[in-house]
Scaffold this active site. Structure first.
Site, PDB file in Angstrom:
ATOM      1  CG  ASP A   1       5.278  -6.301   9.259  1.00  0.00           C
ATOM      2  OD1 ASP A   1       6.317  -6.913   9.571  1.00  0.00           O
ATOM      3  OD2 ASP A   1       5.271  -5.296   8.532  1.00  0.00           O
TER       4      ASP A   1
ATOM      5  CB  ALA B   1       9.076   4.366  13.039  1.00  0.00           C
ATOM      6  N   GLY B   2       8.963   1.600  10.886  1.00  0.00           N
ATOM      7  CA  GLY B   2       9.423   0.214  10.800  1.00  0.00           C
ATOM      8  C   GLY B   2       8.886  -0.657  11.904  1.00  0.00           C
TER       9      GLY B   2
ATOM     10  CD  GLU C   1      15.217  -7.357   9.157  1.00  0.00           C
ATOM     11  OE1 GLU C   1      14.048  -7.513   8.771  1.00  0.00           O
ATOM     12  OE2 GLU C   1      15.512  -7.066  10.336  1.00  0.00           O
ATOM     13  CG  HIS C   2      16.917  -8.532   3.153  1.00  0.00           C
ATOM     14  ND1 HIS C   2      16.182  -7.990   2.134  1.00  0.00           N
ATOM     15  CD2 HIS C   2      17.418  -7.473   3.851  1.00  0.00           C
ATOM     16  CE1 HIS C   2      16.244  -6.669   2.195  1.00  0.00           C
ATOM     17  NE2 HIS C   2      16.975  -6.328   3.235  1.00  0.00           N
ATOM     18  CB  THR C   3      15.444 -14.815   6.345  1.00  0.00           C
ATOM     19  OG1 THR C   3      14.674 -14.032   7.260  1.00  0.00           O
ATOM     20  CG2 THR C   3      16.906 -14.760   6.731  1.00  0.00           C
ATOM     21  CG  ASP C   4      10.681 -11.862   4.100  1.00  0.00           C
ATOM     22  OD1 ASP C   4      11.776 -11.661   3.526  1.00  0.00           O
ATOM     23  OD2 ASP C   4       9.800 -10.995   4.183  1.00  0.00           O
TER      24      ASP C   4
ATOM     25  CD  GLU D   1      -0.198  -3.379   5.185  1.00  0.00           C
ATOM     26  OE1 GLU D   1       0.370  -2.630   4.378  1.00  0.00           O
ATOM     27  OE2 GLU D   1      -0.137  -3.208   6.431  1.00  0.00           O
TER      28      GLU D   1
ATOM     29  CB  SER E   1       1.611   2.034  12.860  1.00  0.00           C
ATOM     30  OG  SER E   1       1.644   2.554  11.553  1.00  0.00           O
TER      31      SER E   1
HETATM   32  P1  ADP Z   1       4.178   1.364   9.257  1.00  0.00           P
HETATM   33  O1  ADP Z   1       5.565   1.004   8.889  1.00  0.00           O
HETATM   34  O2  ADP Z   1       4.115   2.054  10.574  1.00  0.00           O
HETATM   35  O3  ADP Z   1       3.239   0.198   9.164  1.00  0.00           O
HETATM   36  P2  ADP Z   1       2.593   2.259   7.059  1.00  0.00           P
HETATM   37  O4  ADP Z   1       2.770   3.358   6.102  1.00  0.00           O
HETATM   38  O5  ADP Z   1       2.534   0.865   6.544  1.00  0.00           O
HETATM   39  O6  ADP Z   1       3.703   2.434   8.188  1.00  0.00           O
HETATM   40  O7  ADP Z   1       1.227   2.464   7.861  1.00  0.00           O
HETATM   41  C1  ADP Z   1       0.918   3.687   8.419  1.00  0.00           C
HETATM   42  C2  ADP Z   1      -0.551   4.025   8.150  1.00  0.00           C
HETATM   43  O8  ADP Z   1      -1.384   3.198   8.999  1.00  0.00           O
HETATM   44  C3  ADP Z   1      -0.913   5.440   8.523  1.00  0.00           C
HETATM   45  O9  ADP Z   1      -0.653   6.315   7.443  1.00  0.00           O
HETATM   46  C4  ADP Z   1      -2.402   5.316   8.815  1.00  0.00           C
HETATM   47  O10 ADP Z   1      -3.154   5.296   7.625  1.00  0.00           O
HETATM   48  C5  ADP Z   1      -2.501   3.949   9.471  1.00  0.00           C
HETATM   49  N1  ADP Z   1      -2.359   4.080  10.927  1.00  0.00           N
HETATM   50  C6  ADP Z   1      -1.394   3.585  11.725  1.00  0.00           C
HETATM   51  N2  ADP Z   1      -1.561   3.941  13.016  1.00  0.00           N
HETATM   52  C7  ADP Z   1      -2.672   4.692  13.047  1.00  0.00           C
HETATM   53  C8  ADP Z   1      -3.391   5.393  14.076  1.00  0.00           C
HETATM   54  N3  ADP Z   1      -2.959   5.399  15.347  1.00  0.00           N
HETATM   55  N4  ADP Z   1      -4.508   6.051  13.735  1.00  0.00           N
HETATM   56  C9  ADP Z   1      -4.947   6.079  12.458  1.00  0.00           C
HETATM   57  N5  ADP Z   1      -4.317   5.458  11.446  1.00  0.00           N
HETATM   58  C10 ADP Z   1      -3.191   4.772  11.733  1.00  0.00           C
HETATM   59 MG    MG Z   2       2.994  -0.924   7.388  1.00  0.00          MG
END
Ligand code: ADP
Ligand code: MG
Length: 380
Positions: free
Chosen positions: A168, A119-120, A31-34, A156, A123
């Site tokens: 990620d 949540a980290g 962590e914090h290594t990248d 991103e 997603s």
């Molecule tokens: P994380 O840490 O989970 O990556 P982010 O804020 O970077 O959090 O990304 C979350 C965003 O990604 C959500 O607000 C949405 O726009 C998109 N996203 C993630 N999962 C879904 C999903 N199942 N359906 C639609 N959008 C999603």
């Molecule tokens: Mg994200």
């Protein structure tokens, strides 16, 4: 989830789509290594995104998010950026593919996911990787996997306003069941290590707090690391990043740099070594050492790098008290989850106690996520 997606696809588009998936990720250690040119050690998890997709013969993308219950249509030119945040991830992946010389034309899609948002567990990388992989497959662009990860990262940066590193998207694209991937953030070399912790579970406890300090503290930590590396470089010109430095080289400059910078650097140099030690331990199937390193990382992040917080230290201390094999804060710090390596028989009592005691102390319940190391981007 697959059935629900196809059902909606049939309703909207009168046929079925081809199914693609990708995953969120954890980082076991590193962590914090990248940004210090060191190692990270992530793996894809059994929570991700599934999308049904079919080329539609138009110049429009017609996308439906099951989780948001929202339909969006957009074109593929730069000025066609949609308003919905979730659609921007898909639009960004299309644009970044096109920028790399790939073909993208209109398609229909319905998708859903089970990675908890924000949540980290990344997603967003799961979403980007699903579409980066799928478009490459469907339009036969032949873009290599590393570039697919970069398509997610650039999405991103350029379309979602998040200046993230590559970890990620790398984990989400390259992830393999039963394997973690050690990525050298300086050279981008990577290596798979077996991770089949029979008799143990990985569980995340989400403190559900995000302290505001995070971004200014992050910049300060980076500056400390660069300052320490610069001091060491005067004696050892081969030190490009802090991760290139030996511990004794840091000791040589202790008097020359602020104590705070010394402590930050001490953490980073230790953390780079811990990733290597964990990889060795995994090759021996020695999960006790893996766990001990996780505790050392937590100590370093809390006391040397100072990016923990009361909630995370509480969860870590409780894990230690209950003889959990390994526990540490995961991610940048100042909130988020702890990642815990727990023996099967201790899993239930640990989770129960952690939820009860955390709730009693902080007045809100933490969330609990079980994770299993699984495949990343793929066609189903
Ligand atoms: P994380 O840490 O989970 O990556 P982010 O804020 O970077 O959090 O990304 C979350 C965003 O990604 C959500 O607000 C949405 O726009 C998109 N996203 C993630 N999962 C879904 C999903 N199942 N359906 C639609 N959008 C999603
Ligand atoms: Mg994200």
């Amino acid at each position: 989830m697959k059935e629900k997606i196809q059902e909606k696809f049939r309703t909207l588009f009168g046929e079925e789509g081809e199914l693609f998936a990708s995953a969120g990720r954890i980082n076991l250690i590193g962590e914090h290594t990248d940004y210090n040119g060191g190692y990270v050690f992530p793996g894809a998890i059994d929570k991700g995104i599934i999308a049904a997709i079919k080329i539609n013969g138009t110049d429009k993308v017609k996308a439906y998010s099951l989780d948001y219950d929202e339909y969006v249509e957009f074109g593929l030119n730069e000025e066609d950026k949609p308003n919905q945040a979730w659609a921007c991830y898909i639009f960004g992946v299309c644009r970044e593919t096109i920028k790399r010389g790939g073909k993208v034309a209109g398609f229909n899609t319905v998708f859903a996911g089970d990675v908890p948002l924000g949540a980290g567990l990344s997603s967003s990388a799961a979403l980007e990787s699903t579409f980066a992989f799928a478009l490459n497959y469907l339009f036969q662009n032949g873009i290599d996997k590393f570039e697919l990860a970069k398509i997610g990262q650039s999405t991103e940066h350029n379309y979602c306003g998040v200046k993230c590193g590559i970890m990620d998207q790398f984990a989400s694209i390259f992830g393999k069941e039963g394997s973690l991937i050690r990525l050298n953030c300086k050279t981008m070399e990577y290596k798979y290590f077996p991770f089949n912790p029979a008799g143990y579970k990985l569980v995340l406890i989400d403190s559900c707090v995000k302290h505001e300090l995070a971004s200014s503290a992050y910049n300060k930590r980076r500056a400390s690391c660069e300052n320490a590396a610069a001091a060491i470089r005067k004696n050892h010109p081969e030190v490009e990043f802090l991760s290139d430095a030996k511990r004794v080289w840091l000791d040589e400059v202790r008097e020359e740099i602020p104590e705070e910078d010394f402590l930050r650097a001490e953490y980073v140099i230790g953390e780079v070594q811990r990733v290597l030690d964990v990889c060795d331990a995994l090759e021996r199937g020695d999960f006790e050492t893996v766990g001990e390193m996780m505790y050392q990382t937590h100590f370093g992040m809390s006391r040397l790098y100072e990016v923990s917080c009361e909630e995370l230290d509480f969860l870590n201390k409780l894990a230690r008290k209950m003889d959990v094999t390994g526990s540490r804060v995961m991610g940048g710090g100042f909130g988020g989850c702890t990642i815990n390596l727990v023996k099967d028989e201790l899993y239930e009592p640990f989770v129960k106690t952690a939820v009860a005691e955390f709730t009693a102390k902080f007045g809100h319940a933490p969330k609990v996520y079980d994770v299993v190391i699984s495949d990343g981007a793929r066609k189903l």
